[in-house]
Design an enzyme around this catalytic site. Structure first.
Site, PDB file in Angstrom:
ATOM      1  N   TRP A 125       3.797 108.793   8.912  1.00  0.00           N
ATOM      2  CA  TRP A 125       3.915 108.993  10.359  1.00  0.00           C
ATOM      3  C   TRP A 125       2.874 110.046  10.769  1.00  0.00           C
ATOM      4  CZ3 TRP A 125       7.428 113.029  12.857  1.00  0.00           C
ATOM      5  CH2 TRP A 125       7.492 112.852  14.242  1.00  0.00           C
ATOM      6  N   ASP A 206      12.722 112.443   4.698  1.00  0.00           N
ATOM      7  CA  ASP A 206      12.836 112.213   6.137  1.00  0.00           C
ATOM      8  C   ASP A 206      13.707 110.967   6.332  1.00  0.00           C
ATOM      9  OD1 ASP A 206      12.486 111.868   8.833  1.00  0.00           O
ATOM     10  OD2 ASP A 206      10.290 111.916   8.788  1.00  0.00           O
ATOM     11  N   ALA A 208      15.304 108.853   9.096  1.00  0.00           N
ATOM     12  CA  ALA A 208      15.298 108.673  10.560  1.00  0.00           C
ATOM     13  C   ALA A 208      15.776 107.298  11.002  1.00  0.00           C
ATOM     14  CB  ALA A 208      13.885 108.928  11.101  1.00  0.00           C
TER      15      ALA A 208
HETATM   16  C1  LMR Z   1       7.306 106.679  16.412  1.00  0.00           C
HETATM   17  O1  LMR Z   1       6.788 106.837  15.299  1.00  0.00           O
HETATM   18  O2  LMR Z   1       6.918 105.827  17.219  1.00  0.00           O
HETATM   19  C2  LMR Z   1       8.472 107.544  16.797  1.00  0.00           C
HETATM   20  O3  LMR Z   1       8.895 108.304  15.723  1.00  0.00           O
HETATM   21  C3  LMR Z   1       8.189 108.332  18.024  1.00  0.00           C
HETATM   22  C4  LMR Z   1       7.287 109.512  17.790  1.00  0.00           C
HETATM   23  O4  LMR Z   1       7.676 110.606  18.168  1.00  0.00           O
HETATM   24  O5  LMR Z   1       6.187 109.358  17.265  1.00  0.00           O
END
Ligand code: LMR
Length: 388
Positions: A125, A206, A208
């Site tokens: 991410w 993590d 989520a």
């Molecule tokens: C995403 O990856 O789209 C979500 O976790 C929102 C974000 O805050 O990036």
């Protein structure tokens, strides 16, 4: 002072929300930010959340501070959900503003206590690196996923982690990997656990997307096995997706260890770090989660609704993979991946063509949020990808 600052670029993923909204095309498709959507393209509020809010409204008689670590009742129920009823380890939880708040708190603790180094998968991410760098951690990387072949790079990952120093932190995704959706099987988790144990590393897991991937228990099975097998771990939990509480900023960080003394020391440090950052966490979202997890009829209804979302994602994946046919040599892998995301082998120019010419929105990385597809629209959208 402000004159000495330079203008910062907008976060590319969050900026997409506004760009998509401004597009007047009625057949536009939002595969951008990771928010669950139904067949109508709407992000619904869970029925159980609405019911819990009514109960809270009727019974809450004060808005005075709760406690520096947040609501202990919420933390106990959330840890049971993630760690399991029979968790053999001790966990000290601190409630945080969302999962991102938990990650930042973890980063500050690692900096305070450890080597100041964290290992991140490539890709991960995008905000992971930003959060850890902002806390002053040095970032090392391990290979995780090959986009063209849509395959997990487990051997490369384990080889890289063999070079980590004892005490280094390692970021892992519990399930529904963001951005690749590539699942880790039980045997993969066992091999990762082995390396972490022998190298003396500290995992930061993590979590989520519990409930969106292999199933409610399956999504945390690897996490549970890992924390039971090693001396210390950190677990960052987000309630944004699993409870649909995105804007309520609800999450927690758990310090996990074999003894209560160890986790109590970690807790006191976490509370002290939080105090100088945001002082205390917001309460509304955690009150909702506590009410749902602690009320059998709300709990059952929430689990059923979450399961229907998981099923919808899985069937969207299968249909999309089939409709893509041989667009990419490994298109079918998208059907076997889990959670909201897949990372497609698209160039930034191809992403921009899809956006500008066809109104299909995703970040330039080529990540798609599968939940943004509609079953009724899969063939048309897959056709646009095939034509690119
Ligand atoms: C995403 O990856 O789209 C979500 O976790 C929102 C974000 O805050 O990036």
């Amino acid at each position: 002072m402000f004159e000495r600052l330079s203008r910062q670029p907008d976060d590319p993923l969050l900026a997409l929300i506004g760009i998509f909204k401004a597009d007047p095309r009625t057949d536009k498709v939002d595969l951008g930010v990771g928010v669950y959507r139904d067949e109508a393209g709407h992000s619904p509020i869970f029925r159980a959340v609405k019911a819990a809010e009514q109960r809270i409204w009727a019974s809450q008689d004060s808005k005075a501070y709760v406690a520096p670590e947040g609501d202990q009742g919420f933390l106990d129920l959330l840890w049971t959900m993630v760690g399991g009823k029979a968790s053999p380890v001790h966990a000290a939880g601190v409630q945080t503003p969302g999962g991102s708040g938990a990650l930042r708190l973890a980063a500050d603790l690692i900096r305070q206590a450890g080597t100041g180094r964290i290992w991140l998968g490539l890709p991960s991410w995008p905000n992971h690196a930003g959060i850890f760098a902002a806390a002053g951690l040095a970032i090392e990387t391990y290979p995780y996923f090959d986009v063209p072949s849509q395959t997990l790079l487990l051997d490369g990952m384990l080889e890289a982690l063999q070079r980590a120093q004892p005490g280094d932190a390692v970021l892992l995704h519990a399930s529904c990997h963001n951005p690749t959706g590539a699942p880790l099987g039980a045997a993969d988790w066992a091999r990762i656990t082995d390396v972490i144990a022998t190298r003396g590393l500290v995992p930061l897991i993590d979590s989520a997307y519990q409930g969106f991937g292999a199933g409610f228990e399956g999504d945390v099975a690897g996490l549970r096995a890992l924390v039971a097998a090693i001396p210390e771990a950190l677990v960052a939990v987000s309630c944004s997706k699993s409870f649909g509480l995105y804007r309520e900023r609800t999450g927690a960080l758990f310090a996990v260890a074999g003894t209560t003394a160890a986790v109590e020391t970690a807790r006191s440090n976490l509370v002290a770090i939080a105090r100088t950052s945001y002082s205390m966490p917001p309460d509304h979202g955690s009150a909702i989660v506590k009410t749902i997890l602690g009320t059998p009829e709300l709990y059952d209804d929430w689990r059923a609704e979450l399961e229907s979302m998981r099923q919808r994602l899985a069937s969207l994946r299968r249909s999309f993979a089939e409709a893509l046919g041989g667009r990419w040599s490994n298109s079918l892998a998208i059907g076997k991946q889990e959670g909201m995301f897949s990372l497609l082998p698209l160039t930034p120019a191809e992403v921009m063509t899809l956006r500008e010419k066809h109104g299909v929105y995703m970040p330039t990385s080529g990540r798609i949020n599968v939940a943004g597809l509609k079953l009724s629209d899969v063939t048309r959208v897959a056709g646009l990808f095939k034509a690119i």
